[in-house]
Enzyme design. Structure first.
Site, PDB file in Angstrom:
ATOM      1  N   ASP A  80     -31.193 -16.510  24.714  1.00  0.00           N
ATOM      2  CA  ASP A  80     -31.010 -17.816  25.304  1.00  0.00           C
ATOM      3  C   ASP A  80     -32.406 -18.542  25.686  1.00  0.00           C
ATOM      4  O   ASP A  80     -33.056 -17.937  26.073  1.00  0.00           O
ATOM      5  CB  ASP A  80     -29.859 -18.118  26.265  1.00  0.00           C
ATOM      6  CG  ASP A  80     -30.405 -17.132  27.521  1.00  0.00           C
ATOM      7  OD1 ASP A  80     -31.123 -16.150  27.499  1.00  0.00           O
ATOM      8  OD2 ASP A  80     -30.271 -17.941  28.755  1.00  0.00           O
ATOM      9  N   ASP A 139     -40.018 -18.259  25.578  1.00  0.00           N
ATOM     10  CA  ASP A 139     -39.206 -17.627  26.566  1.00  0.00           C
ATOM     11  C   ASP A 139     -37.706 -17.838  26.211  1.00  0.00           C
ATOM     12  O   ASP A 139     -36.981 -18.818  26.294  1.00  0.00           O
ATOM     13  CB  ASP A 139     -39.205 -18.646  27.884  1.00  0.00           C
ATOM     14  CG  ASP A 139     -38.438 -17.962  29.030  1.00  0.00           C
ATOM     15  OD1 ASP A 139     -37.999 -16.897  28.661  1.00  0.00           O
ATOM     16  OD2 ASP A 139     -38.202 -18.601  30.046  1.00  0.00           O
ATOM     17  N   GLU A 173     -29.396 -15.067  30.032  1.00  0.00           N
ATOM     18  CA  GLU A 173     -30.526 -14.802  31.280  1.00  0.00           C
ATOM     19  C   GLU A 173     -30.900 -15.870  31.809  1.00  0.00           C
ATOM     20  O   GLU A 173     -31.223 -16.007  33.216  1.00  0.00           O
ATOM     21  CB  GLU A 173     -31.740 -14.116  30.614  1.00  0.00           C
ATOM     22  CG  GLU A 173     -32.715 -13.283  31.546  1.00  0.00           C
ATOM     23  CD  GLU A 173     -33.845 -14.377  32.155  1.00  0.00           C
ATOM     24  OE1 GLU A 173     -34.573 -14.023  32.787  1.00  0.00           O
ATOM     25  OE2 GLU A 173     -33.954 -15.554  31.227  1.00  0.00           O
ATOM     26  N   ASP A 196     -40.603 -10.440  28.884  1.00  0.00           N
ATOM     27  CA  ASP A 196     -40.407 -11.966  29.240  1.00  0.00           C
ATOM     28  C   ASP A 196     -41.257 -12.472  30.269  1.00  0.00           C
ATOM     29  O   ASP A 196     -40.893 -13.680  30.993  1.00  0.00           O
ATOM     30  CB  ASP A 196     -38.823 -11.756  29.913  1.00  0.00           C
ATOM     31  CG  ASP A 196     -38.077 -13.012  30.123  1.00  0.00           C
ATOM     32  OD1 ASP A 196     -38.558 -14.090  29.342  1.00  0.00           O
ATOM     33  OD2 ASP A 196     -37.246 -13.045  30.725  1.00  0.00           O
ATOM     34  N   HIS A 378     -40.020 -23.634  29.918  1.00  0.00           N
ATOM     35  CA  HIS A 378     -38.777 -24.636  30.012  1.00  0.00           C
ATOM     36  C   HIS A 378     -38.945 -25.946  29.974  1.00  0.00           C
ATOM     37  O   HIS A 378     -38.265 -26.923  30.498  1.00  0.00           O
ATOM     38  CB  HIS A 378     -38.201 -24.508  31.528  1.00  0.00           C
ATOM     39  CG  HIS A 378     -37.652 -22.798  31.671  1.00  0.00           C
ATOM     40  ND1 HIS A 378     -36.892 -22.482  32.884  1.00  0.00           N
ATOM     41  CD2 HIS A 378     -37.856 -21.853  30.861  1.00  0.00           C
ATOM     42  CE1 HIS A 378     -36.859 -21.404  32.745  1.00  0.00           C
ATOM     43  NE2 HIS A 378     -37.255 -20.894  31.732  1.00  0.00           N
TER      44      HIS A 378
END
Length: 410
Positions: A80, A139, A173, A196, A378
């Site tokens: 995700d 990410d 996650e 990650d 993000h």
């Protein structure tokens, strides 16, 4: 391997796989399962063994061992992308031979060296950025691309000695559920690494202790024309409570090993309102103090109220993986040596957040975190360096080789 890595990454980020916290099923979005099906077919075509996709969205596979006597290890990434910013219709910009100047994102936004001085570390290299309207998805699609590229190389070269290597791509996650249905015994690895992390060289094996506090304000609604002495506005109660929270004890006022309280959501109406805080700290004792302090603040606030009330509910999310990793120092030592072998100085730092590895480490699978090469996850300023991604592939391969060497030479 470089072109295959880049091609995979650019193909993966085109698929919108944002998780949805409001959906309680696993995976929380259909697109994650659709992406996992695509990856499953790719792994099968590449010759991976034991390729399995669970109905809950966990994709696992193996590279068979070429020698005996070496522990089975694993590599983990997540399917995700974060729901914090738009993750659909991603249009990446590829900046070759970066010149050290500000980068225009699309028509109007800017990736500036003043705001993001880390850009200057990549002069002469190839960067991939957003167009200013979406996140990039590095990410953790960078981690997925890097793991597949590295392990496909091992399949193509069976003369390279290594033990069995497992991979797992997890759902959700980003909303804290990546380890919820992870089958550690079935995975079969003695330890693993999440791919990650962020910038080149990062190695992380400690993270926040984390909890979520929900504070509910109970008021009383009535017609505003007859509200005198009757109305109790829950939103006002909640706002006044937050206004007295410490101004600097926040994410934007903290760094390194500082903890914080983070107001992530406030909603409500006159009758009821709700504040949601993330509680974070690396030190377990201070973490517990934070939870007690917030509870005491609610109790004190209630004691001063004539009408209305606040209620608090605190739920632990995950704990500092350091406590579970320290008893297994070889897991970190191998990662450090692998990073160094690629001509990189290991950048050992705490994660100001969490990974699947934080929870998995408490499920008897020690699991430090390794860099992908990305920055500013993000959001619209996310970017990644292609050469750093290639280094991450090298680190994965080096971990496999070093693990083999250390156990065969005992």
């Amino acid at each position: 391997m470089g072109q295959a890595l880049l091609t995979r990454f650019l193909r993966y980020i085109k698929i919108d796989t944002q998780s949805k916290a409001s959906n309680t099923r696993s995976p929380s979005s259909d697109s994650q399962l659709e992406f996992a099906v695509i990856l499953k077919q790719e792994l099968e075509q590449l010759g991976f063994d034991r390729v399995e996709l669970s109905h809950l969205g966990y994709l696992t596979a193996s590279v068979p061992k070429t020698v005996d006597g070496v522990p089975c290890i694993g590599f983990i990434a997540h399917l995700d992308t974060a729901p914090d910013f738009c993750g659909a219709n991603i249009t990446p910009q590829i900046i070759e031979n970066y010149d050290g100047e500000d980068i225009l994102l699309g028509d109007s936004d800017l990736l500036s060296t003043e705001q993001f001085p880390s850009l200057l570390n990549y002069v002469g290299q190839t960067l991939i950025t957003t167009d200013g309207t979406t996140l990039l998805g590095g990410d953790d699609k960078a981690g997925i691309a890097e793991i597949i590229t590295a392990l496909a190389h091992l399949i193509e070269h069976p003369e390279i000695p290594h033990g069995e290597i497992r991979l797992c791509f997890t759902p959700d996650e980003e909303i804290g559920r990546g380890a919820d249905h992870f089958d550690v015994p079935g995975f079969g690895a003695q330890w693993a690494y999440t791919i990650d992390g962020g910038e080149l060289g990062e190695l992380e094996y400690e993270n926040f202790n984390a909890a979520t506090a929900v504070i509910r304000a109970k008021g009383n609604n009535c017609h505003p024309g007859t509200a005198y002495g009757v109305m109790v506005n829950a939103q006002t109660m909640a706002a006044r409570f937050h206004a007295k929270m410490p101004l600097q004890d926040t994410p934007e006022g903290s760094k390194d090993y500082d903890g914080f309280f983070h107001l992530v959501n406030m909603q409500g109406q006159t009758e009821e309102a709700e504040l949601t805080y993330l509680i974070r700290d690396f030190d377990i004792d201070i973490f517990e103090q934070r939870k007690r302090w917030l509870t005491e603040r609610v109790n004190s606030y209630n004691a001063d109220l004539v009408v209305g009330s606040l209620e608090i509910e605190i739920t632990d999310s995950y704990f500092n993986m350091k406590e579970q990793i320290i008893p297994h120092p070889h897991v970190v030592d191998i990662a450090k040596e692998a990073i160094t072998s690629q001509g990189i100085t290991p950048l050992v730092k705490p994660i100001r957040g969490g990974t699947d590895g934080a929870r998995l480490s408490y499920m008897a699978l020690p699991c430090p975190n390794i860099f992908t090469g990305g920055h500013n996850f993000h959001g619209k300023h996310e970017y990644i360096c292609v050469e750093s991604m290639e280094k991450a592939v090298g680190v994965i391969l080096a971990i496999c080789s070093l693990t083999c060497e250390k156990y065969l030479n005992r």
